[in-house]
Design an enzyme around this catalytic site. Structure first.
Site, PDB file in Angstrom:
ATOM      1  N   HIS A 191      17.570 -21.286 -13.356  1.00 48.54           N
ATOM      2  CA  HIS A 191      17.157 -21.621 -12.057  1.00 48.54           C
ATOM      3  C   HIS A 191      17.519 -20.186 -11.388  1.00 48.54           C
ATOM      4  O   HIS A 191      16.782 -19.822 -10.477  1.00 48.54           O
ATOM      5  CB  HIS A 191      17.843 -22.589 -11.559  1.00 48.54           C
ATOM      6  N   ARG A 298       9.140 -27.397  -6.704  1.00 53.33           N
ATOM      7  CA  ARG A 298      10.064 -28.234  -7.133  1.00 53.33           C
ATOM      8  C   ARG A 298      11.076 -28.663  -6.074  1.00 53.33           C
ATOM      9  O   ARG A 298      11.686 -27.915  -5.446  1.00 53.33           O
ATOM     10  CB  ARG A 298      11.138 -27.103  -7.858  1.00 53.33           C
ATOM     11  N   ARG A 334       6.359 -32.212  -7.316  1.00 54.92           N
ATOM     12  CA  ARG A 334       6.843 -32.751  -8.383  1.00 54.92           C
ATOM     13  C   ARG A 334       8.233 -33.582  -7.709  1.00 54.92           C
ATOM     14  O   ARG A 334       8.710 -33.171  -7.015  1.00 54.92           O
ATOM     15  CB  ARG A 334       7.488 -31.928  -9.120  1.00 54.92           C
ATOM     16  N   GLU A 433       7.092 -32.379 -20.921  1.00 55.25           N
ATOM     17  CA  GLU A 433       8.309 -31.398 -21.327  1.00 55.25           C
ATOM     18  C   GLU A 433       9.269 -32.007 -22.302  1.00 55.25           C
ATOM     19  O   GLU A 433      10.083 -31.472 -22.588  1.00 55.25           O
ATOM     20  CB  GLU A 433       9.010 -31.063 -19.759  1.00 55.25           C
ATOM     21  N   ASN A 456       9.408 -24.892 -20.031  1.00 56.39           N
ATOM     22  CA  ASN A 456      10.774 -24.426 -19.975  1.00 56.39           C
ATOM     23  C   ASN A 456      11.858 -25.362 -20.915  1.00 56.39           C
ATOM     24  O   ASN A 456      12.593 -25.129 -21.445  1.00 56.39           O
ATOM     25  CB  ASN A 456      11.495 -24.250 -18.578  1.00 56.39           C
ATOM     26  N   ASP A 457      11.449 -26.773 -20.597  1.00 53.69           N
ATOM     27  CA  ASP A 457      12.318 -27.716 -21.247  1.00 53.69           C
ATOM     28  C   ASP A 457      11.511 -28.029 -22.567  1.00 53.69           C
ATOM     29  O   ASP A 457      12.276 -28.174 -23.543  1.00 53.69           O
ATOM     30  CB  ASP A 457      12.341 -28.949 -20.385  1.00 53.69           C
ATOM     31  N   ARG A 467      18.189 -23.789 -23.173  1.00 48.18           N
ATOM     32  CA  ARG A 467      17.516 -22.763 -22.178  1.00 48.18           C
ATOM     33  C   ARG A 467      18.475 -21.901 -21.414  1.00 48.18           C
ATOM     34  O   ARG A 467      18.173 -20.976 -21.110  1.00 48.18           O
ATOM     35  CB  ARG A 467      16.470 -23.423 -21.459  1.00 48.18           C
ATOM     36  N   CYS A 504       3.144 -25.417 -15.913  1.00 44.17           N
ATOM     37  CA  CYS A 504       3.881 -24.725 -15.034  1.00 44.17           C
ATOM     38  C   CYS A 504       5.560 -24.376 -15.471  1.00 44.17           C
ATOM     39  O   CYS A 504       5.965 -23.968 -14.651  1.00 44.17           O
ATOM     40  CB  CYS A 504       3.991 -26.041 -13.892  1.00 44.17           C
TER      41      CYS A 504
HETATM   42  C1  PEP Z   1       9.820 -27.001 -17.163  1.00 43.04           C
HETATM   43  O1  PEP Z   1      10.666 -27.566 -17.836  1.00 43.04           O
HETATM   44  O2  PEP Z   1       9.160 -26.150 -17.839  1.00 43.04           O
HETATM   45  C2  PEP Z   1       9.716 -26.890 -15.654  1.00 43.04           C
HETATM   46  C3  PEP Z   1       8.754 -26.209 -15.142  1.00 43.04           C
HETATM   47  O3  PEP Z   1      10.481 -27.499 -14.868  1.00 43.04           O
HETATM   48  P1  PEP Z   1      11.993 -27.016 -14.647  1.00 43.04           P
HETATM   49  O4  PEP Z   1      12.144 -25.374 -15.014  1.00 43.04           O
HETATM   50  O5  PEP Z   1      12.101 -27.063 -13.441  1.00 43.04           O
HETATM   51  O6  PEP Z   1      12.890 -27.596 -15.564  1.00 43.04           O
HETATM   52 MG    MG Z   2      11.564 -29.105 -16.582  1.00 42.78          MG
END
Ligand code: PEP
Ligand code: MG
Length: 575
Positions: A191, A298, A334, A433, A456-457, A467, A504
């Site tokens: 983050h 987010r 979200r 995800e 990302n997840d 990650r 996203c």
């Molecule tokens: C993701 O997991 O790709 C996502 C956009 O959510 P976050 O990065 O907030 O987990």
């Molecule tokens: Mg995510």
């Protein structure tokens, strides 16, 4: 001496300035017996007043930089540092036990902390433990003659250096002075990296040891393009980086010309480019970079930047602000994605062995329906002010989606019964995800209005590579054919049911991935605002039929991520 460290390029651009280290100072001391209690009490009082002045300064600058809500914590610190009971016990202890001020302060502070922490039924008092810890450390630092750094007080150009930056640390960074940052830990999708991109400041994360390699005042170059950090560069190195920075600025200017241009490929196909945001403040950046909508808001930052659960009213105001600012452009909001690496100090989430596989996001929402109800009420009320789409995070099974959707309907009826206006055409979608949901996308597609792929997840769960963990970052492979096949299956499944798929996760703004995603027919790309114009420029160079053929090769012939990258680089010139 010059030192060069390599990390992960987290946010584009090059910054050069003096280092400001957020490393915690050493607050260890020796317990001593003293003779003159009066003198020791005076020493304590002097340190306390100095610390008090410092808190006042931090409070003022936090008020200016991040607003009254985030600054309130320092107001609580001021009350604590003036607390007669706390101070009285310390001076009494110096007198009765004949110990130095450091020892008396530590013992009394520990007693207060333990007492507050034991009040498990009283969240307010439990939070006071953190105030005592902060205030006592600040006084201790004054007694020991060391400084406690604070990002909110930076008032000259600096590069922030830290082991890690929490989202609330990042929220305190004032872009006017903080030109960039570098951390020891984190990856491109942690983050801190995501926040750096929304602040549009260069950042390098995951350097492993920058925090131990830099002293305050060292000159530091952050190369957010190639993931390099240079400490005390030579004159020649400085000149090279200044040139590189100027060349990048030039490119940025070229991209900026595309702000109002339509996003079309060489063969005239339109793709939707949207922005990811974390707070209403990010909307300006999204619009200035030509976002055609918000593909991911987010909402958890709303929870994380506050000292307590945000009320329905506070949430409603934030959502309404974003919806109004975006006018008729779509805004995908979200629902809360708390847990994982997004902790809430006031929520008392369980300590977990594997937080990313644990109690988070929709799992919390469906378990704590009161919290969920408050958010859904705020969202549905805000829907009257713009073009809202609602998205649930971390959906693993259709049961979860059905339960969330029917709860949303229940809340809608409740609100309509109370006479509130709620938009009638709100699309309801899910994040893809978790691999289980990706595999079953054909079944999900019959029930949801849209998908947004959270790579990302999705990548970390598909590759079983955390990650945030730099030791396994080599396995965190967006271009692995396994990940690409999941993505393709999701897109195709949505299209079969007449639905749409967005992305996203950070992969949507990745220049190597974009040609493949165009080839696979992804409908919407949502990314950090700072990546939009660059992606628009790239798309103008792509032909969809050629990209479809390229994607086909990547999906069916390539066996490794490296082979995929080589295929893309052969077919497309990446700027
Ligand atoms: C993701 O997991 O790709 C996502 C956009 O959510 P976050 O990065 O907030 O987990
Ligand atoms: Mg995510």
């Amino acid at each position: 001496m010059t030192l060069q460290l390599t990390g992960i390029a987290a946010s584009d651009g090059i910054a050069i300035a003096k280092a400001y280290s957020l490393a915690e100072p050493d607050l260890s001391f020796e317990e001593k017996t003293i003779e003159d209690a009066k003198a020791e009490q005076a020493r304590f009082e002097e340190a306390r007043l100095e610390a008090r002045q410092e808190i006042e300064k931090v409070y003022e600058s936090a008020l200016e930089n991040v607003g009254p809500e985030a600054a309130a914590v320092f107001d609580a610190h001021l009350q604590m540092i003036d607390d007669p009971e706390f101070n009285g016990q310390i001076t009494a202890k110096i007198e009765s036990d004949k110990v130095n001020a450091e020892a008396a302060l530590r013992q009394v502070a520990d007693f207060f902390i333990q007492t507050f922490e034991a009040m498990v039924d009283n969240a307010y008092m439990q939070e006071r433990a953190a105030d005592v810890r902060d205030v006592s450390n600040r006084i201790l630092a004054k007694l020991l003659g060391v400084n406690i750094p604070n990002a909110a007080t930076i008032d000259e150009e600096a590069i922030v250096i830290a082991r890690d930056l929490t989202p609330s640390d990042t929220a305190q960074l004032n872009k006017q002075y903080v030109l960039g940052f570098a951390t020891d830990i984190g990856g491109r999708t942690s983050h801190s990296a995501i926040m750096a991109r929304s602040l549009e400041i260069p950042a390098v994360v995951g350097t492993a040891k920058i925090s131990q390699s830099v002293n305050d005042g060292d000159i530091v170059v952050i190369d957010g393009l190639d993931g390099e950090v240079i400490v005390n560069p030579t004159e020649e190195e400085l000149a090279t980086y200044r040139e590189k920075a100027a060349a990048f600025e030039e490119k940025r200017k070229q991209w900026a010309l595309l702000k109002d241009a339509e996003t079309v490929t060489k063969d005239g196909q339109h793709f939707e480019l949207c922005a990811n945001i974390g707070t209403p403040k990010d909307v300006d950046g999204a619009l200035n970079n030509g976002a055609e909508g918000i593909g991911l808001y987010r909402t958890e930052f709303l929870y994380m930047d506050s000292d307590e659960m945000p009320t329905e009213e506070a949430q409603y105001e934030s959502y309404k602000k974003v919806l109004e600012a975006m006018g008729d452009k779509a805004v995908v909001i979200r629902t809360m994605d708390i847990g994982g690496d997004k902790e809430l100090p006031y929520m008392d989430l369980p300590e977990e062995m594997n937080p990313f596989l644990g109690y988070r996001a929709i799992r919390i929402a469906l378990d704590q329906k009161d919290l969920f109800r408050t958010q859904l009420r705020a969202l549905l009320r805000a829907s009257a002010h713009g073009h809202l789409k609602i998205m649930f995070p971390m959906i693993a099974s259709l049961q979860e989606f059905r339960e969330a959707k029917s709860f949303l309907e229940e809340v809608r009826q409740e609100l309509e019964g109370e006479g509130h206006e709620v938009a009638s055409d709100i699309e309801v979608g899910i994040m893809i995800e978790i691999p289980a949901a990706a595999v079953l996308a054909d079944q999900f597609a019959k029930e949801v209005d849209f998908f947004s792929i959270g790579t990302n997840d999705l990548i970390q769960y598909t590759m079983a590579a955390d990650r945030m963990n730099e030791h396994v970052s080599y396995l965190y492979q967006p271009y692995n054919p396994s990940v690409l096949r999941l993505i393709k299956h999701v897109i195709d499944s949505s299209h079969k049911e007449g639905k749409w798929t967005g992305m996203c996760g950070e992969m949507a703004g990745d220049q190597i991935a974009a040609p493949l995603l165009v080839g696979m027919g992804l409908d919407e790309f949502s990314m950090s605002a700072s990546s939009i114009l660059r992606t628009k420029a790239l798309m103008a160079e792509l032909d969809t039929k050629e990209m479809a053929a390229l994607a086909d090769k990547a999906l069916n012939e390539a066996t490794t991520a490296d082979e995929v990258v080589a295929l893309v680089k052969q077919a497309v010139k990446i700027d």
